[in-house]
Write an enzyme that holds these catalytic residues in place. Structure first.
Site: not given
Ligand code: NAP
Ligand code: GLV
Length: 306
Positions: A221, A269
């Protein structure tokens, strides 16, 4: 069972048709102000009025992985908030980040410039061991990205809130180990959720800890990055550049300096898009499971914010 659909920026018809096929016993309609209460909602950035009116929801299904926009709203107390759990995004994210890492490591932008000028020139091969990649966030997407990078033999480091184990990845956890993670990384990939704890996490103080010639890849983000600190560190020469897919304000303003900065690559994005068919299948399965009283994966912890 009643389902309401409220996704801004997404034409509802193909989604409604998909849900009607996947859940023939349910009624699903696009939300309009004053619509009757539904049991489940499928949303992306809904207005507060929607949530204020839909107080009987048992589940709110976000058609993306990141729930930061939703978490800023006041949500009905009893509703579980559920994010998309991969749904085809992890593979997209792995290809996007590996591409960005490889493009910089192999100096492909430089070759493109040379070739455009008709130059047949070589650059000295870089030492892979001098380009460790740090992945912040080892969740659904970060885990997949980190594992994909090990496939190219880059040294890979990972950082998460709680301790994680990923094959061939040096894992760090929590604030205590953050500085060691940063100082061991040259590439920095952000795959954290945007929460009050992670807002502005990439700023002068933290980015300065990366190895000299660091390269930032933000695919999470825009709010994770202090934009002016990044530009200053690139212009001062501590950082070599950045690949940015997400921004504080989207679409990126026409006059924004990122568009024309020679060391910054911008994409709109698009690193991991929500895939409609996969998402409908996943959400429909979870709604059916929830209706049967079963636990479902991907429920957001409202206190943590992800
Ligand atoms: P997720 O499964 O919830 O994983 C989040 C990771 O971040 C986990 O490993 C978590 O730790 C860690 N984390 C959270 N808060 C933290 C902190 N304060 N300090 C250290 N580590 C922390 O999320 P995801 O599905 O992988 O997605 C991640 C993000 O990608 C989304 O929230 C979204 O903003 C972004 N995204 C972007 C796009 C795009 O097109 N650009 C698409 C999809 C998603 P734990 O393992 O300990 O819980
Ligand atoms: C895209 O940014 C998502 O959070 O899926």
């Amino acid at each position: 069972m009643k389902i309401t659909f409220c996704c801004t920026q997404t034409p509802p018809e193909p989604w409604l048709a998909g849900f009607r096929t996947a859940l023939p016993q349910a009624t699903i309609e696009a939300w309009a102000p004053g619509a009757p209460p539904a049991d489940y909602a499928v949303v992306w950035a809904p207005p507060q009025q929607f949530l204020d009116e839909q107080q009987e929801l048992k589940g709110i299904f976000n058609i993306g992985a990141g729930v930061d926009a939703l978490m800023k709203l006041t949500l009905p107390e009893g509703a579980a908030v559920v994010r998309i759990d991969d749904g085809g995004m992890a593979a997209q994210m792995a290809e996007f980040v590996c591409h960005a890492v490889i493009r910089h490591f192999r100096e492909l932008d430089g070759y493109e410039v040379d070739v455009a000028q008709g130059k047949w020139s070589f650059r000295k091969p870089r030492l892979r061991s001098a380009y460790p990649v740090g992945v912040m966030g080892l969740g659904v997407l970060g885990d997949r990205v980190a594992r994909a990078l090990t496939g190219f033999d880059f040294p890979v480091l990972g950082w998460s809130r709680s301790p994680r184990q990923v094959d061939r990845v040096r894992c760090f956890a929590g604030q205590d180990q953050f500085n060691d993670f940063l100082s061991g990384s040259r590439f920095l990939v952000c795959l954290l959720p945007l929460t009050p704890e992670t807002e502005g996490i990439m700023r002068r103080e933290t980015l300065s800890m990366l190895k000299p010639g660091g390269y930032v890849i933000n695919v999470a983000r825009g709010g994770h990055l202090v934009e002016e600190d990044l530009v200053a560190l690139i212009d001062e020469g501590h950082l070599a550049g950045a690949a940015l897919d997400v921004f504080r304000t989207e679409p990126l303003a026409a006059e924004h300096a990122f568009w024309t900065h020679p060391k910054i690559t911008v994409t709109p994005h698009t690193s991991a898009r929500t895939l409609r068919d996969e998402s409908i299948a996943q959400i429909a399965g979870k709604i059916a499971g929830m209706a049967r009283g079963e636990p479902v994966a991907g429920v957001v912890d409202r206190k943590r914010g992800y």
